[in-house]
Design an enzyme around this catalytic site. Structure first.
Site, PDB file in Angstrom:
ATOM      1  N   PRO A 275       0.789  -1.234   0.000  1.00 23.25           N
ATOM      2  CA  PRO A 275       0.000   0.000   0.000  1.00 23.25           C
ATOM      3  C   PRO A 275       0.824   1.288   0.000  1.00 23.25           C
ATOM      4  O   PRO A 275       0.284   2.356   0.273  1.00 23.25           O
ATOM      5  CB  PRO A 275      -0.788  -0.116   1.307  1.00 23.25           C
ATOM      6  CG  PRO A 275       0.155  -0.813   2.227  1.00 23.25           C
ATOM      7  CD  PRO A 275       0.942  -1.787   1.356  1.00 23.25           C
TER       8      PRO A 275
ATOM      9  N   HIS B  34       2.424   5.560   3.361  1.00 23.04           N
ATOM     10  CA  HIS B  34       1.326   4.592   3.263  1.00 23.04           C
ATOM     11  C   HIS B  34       0.129   5.309   2.646  1.00 23.04           C
ATOM     12  O   HIS B  34      -0.354   6.303   3.179  1.00 23.04           O
ATOM     13  CB  HIS B  34       0.982   4.063   4.654  1.00 23.04           C
ATOM     14  CG  HIS B  34       0.060   2.892   4.661  1.00 23.04           C
ATOM     15  ND1 HIS B  34      -1.245   2.951   4.231  1.00 23.04           N
ATOM     16  CD2 HIS B  34       0.261   1.601   5.076  1.00 23.04           C
ATOM     17  CE1 HIS B  34      -1.817   1.770   4.372  1.00 23.04           C
ATOM     18  NE2 HIS B  34      -0.922   0.928   4.876  1.00 23.04           N
ATOM     19  N   HIS B  35      -0.359   4.769   1.514  1.00 24.76           N
ATOM     20  CA  HIS B  35      -1.415   5.452   0.767  1.00 24.76           C
ATOM     21  C   HIS B  35      -2.757   5.442   1.504  1.00 24.76           C
ATOM     22  O   HIS B  35      -3.658   6.229   1.184  1.00 24.76           O
ATOM     23  CB  HIS B  35      -1.572   4.806  -0.614  1.00 24.76           C
ATOM     24  CG  HIS B  35      -2.043   5.742  -1.681  1.00 24.76           C
ATOM     25  ND1 HIS B  35      -2.681   6.937  -1.408  1.00 24.76           N
ATOM     26  CD2 HIS B  35      -1.962   5.652  -3.034  1.00 24.76           C
ATOM     27  CE1 HIS B  35      -2.984   7.536  -2.547  1.00 24.76           C
ATOM     28  NE2 HIS B  35      -2.554   6.790  -3.547  1.00 24.76           N
ATOM     29  N   GLY B  36      -2.904   4.588   2.488  1.00 27.31           N
ATOM     30  CA  GLY B  36      -4.114   4.616   3.294  1.00 27.31           C
ATOM     31  C   GLY B  36      -4.200   5.835   4.183  1.00 27.31           C
ATOM     32  O   GLY B  36      -5.281   6.207   4.658  1.00 27.31           O
TER      33      GLY B  36
ATOM     34  N   ASP C   2      -2.090  10.974   0.715  1.00 28.05           N
ATOM     35  CA  ASP C   2      -2.262  11.047  -0.738  1.00 28.05           C
ATOM     36  C   ASP C   2      -1.221  11.983  -1.336  1.00 28.05           C
ATOM     37  O   ASP C   2      -0.461  12.644  -0.618  1.00 28.05           O
ATOM     38  CB  ASP C   2      -3.661  11.563  -1.075  1.00 28.05           C
ATOM     39  CG  ASP C   2      -4.761  10.599  -0.666  1.00 28.05           C
ATOM     40  OD1 ASP C   2      -4.503   9.385  -0.621  1.00 28.05           O
ATOM     41  OD2 ASP C   2      -5.877  11.069  -0.372  1.00 28.05           O
TER      42      ASP C   2
END
Length: 207
Positions: free
Chosen positions: A25, A185-187, A190
């Protein structure tokens, strides 16, 4: 002190759960930052350039909320303050992982850096301190001017902290610059938030 985020009422709830389900991710970008003024500022303040830019890297992390998010199981928390776990090179060319506490005052921070470098150089092995939370993972590669870099990570560990790596300081036409790689971490983060971070870092370096 960290606080638990109410994920169910978070406007990024779907984004978090979507990316957090990925095997990989994370995403990263590499940018060149202008260090011309930063290099001179460090000299004027009588601190090392390393201490100066690491101080600004951490100040920018603590100024952008999404860079203070972390994952613990299914939960997301917000750190009150983010410090650094850095790699420190020893005389025998092995490295140890350190803990460098963020201090707002640059001279106080410089003393923390000096003391931690000395401590780690007198240890052996990778792990020189206990498990760390509320940190970024930071590395400096002053021998290499890169335009991209990959990061080692263990997907099974649940590690979600930002990883920031800097490269060699170079000069062209009177402008000193340095590559900075930001891996997140893309969670939690952004591209928009990475842009905020880069803008804040450059502003602080120019300060």
């Amino acid at each position: 002190m960290k606080q638990k985020l109410d994920v169910d009422s978070w406007n990024r709830k779907e984004h978090f759960r979507f990316f957090n389900s990925f095997d990989q991710p994370y995403f990263g970008v590499t940018v060149d930052v202008d260090c011309t003024r930063a290099y001179q500022n460090a000299k004027d303040l009588d601190v090392s350039f390393y201490s100066y830019y690491l101080h600004k890297i951490l100040a920018a992390v603590n100024a952008v909320e999404s860079f203070k998010y972390g994952i613990d199981g299914e939960d997301v928390y917000i750190s009150g303050r983010v410090d650094a776990s850095t790699t420190i090179l020893r005389d025998d060319k092995t490295f140890g992982l350190s803990y460098i506490r963020y201090e707002e005052d640059i001279h106080d921070f410089h003393q923390v850096v000096i003391a931690e470098i000395e401590r780690v150089k007198n240890t052996t092995g990778i792990f020189t301190t206990g498990p760390l939370t509320d940190v970024i993972h930071f590395s400096a590669l002053p021998w290499v001017s890169f335009n991209n870099i990959s990061q080692a990570h263990n997907n099974k560990s649940g590690d979600s902290c930002p990883k920031i790596t800097v490269g060699k300081l170079t000069e062209a036409n009177g402008i000193k610059s340095m590559p900075v790689h930001i891996h997140v971490h893309h969670g939690l983060v952004d591209g928009y938030h990475v842009g905020l971070y880069i803008d804040k870092l450059q502003q602080l370096l120019d300060g």
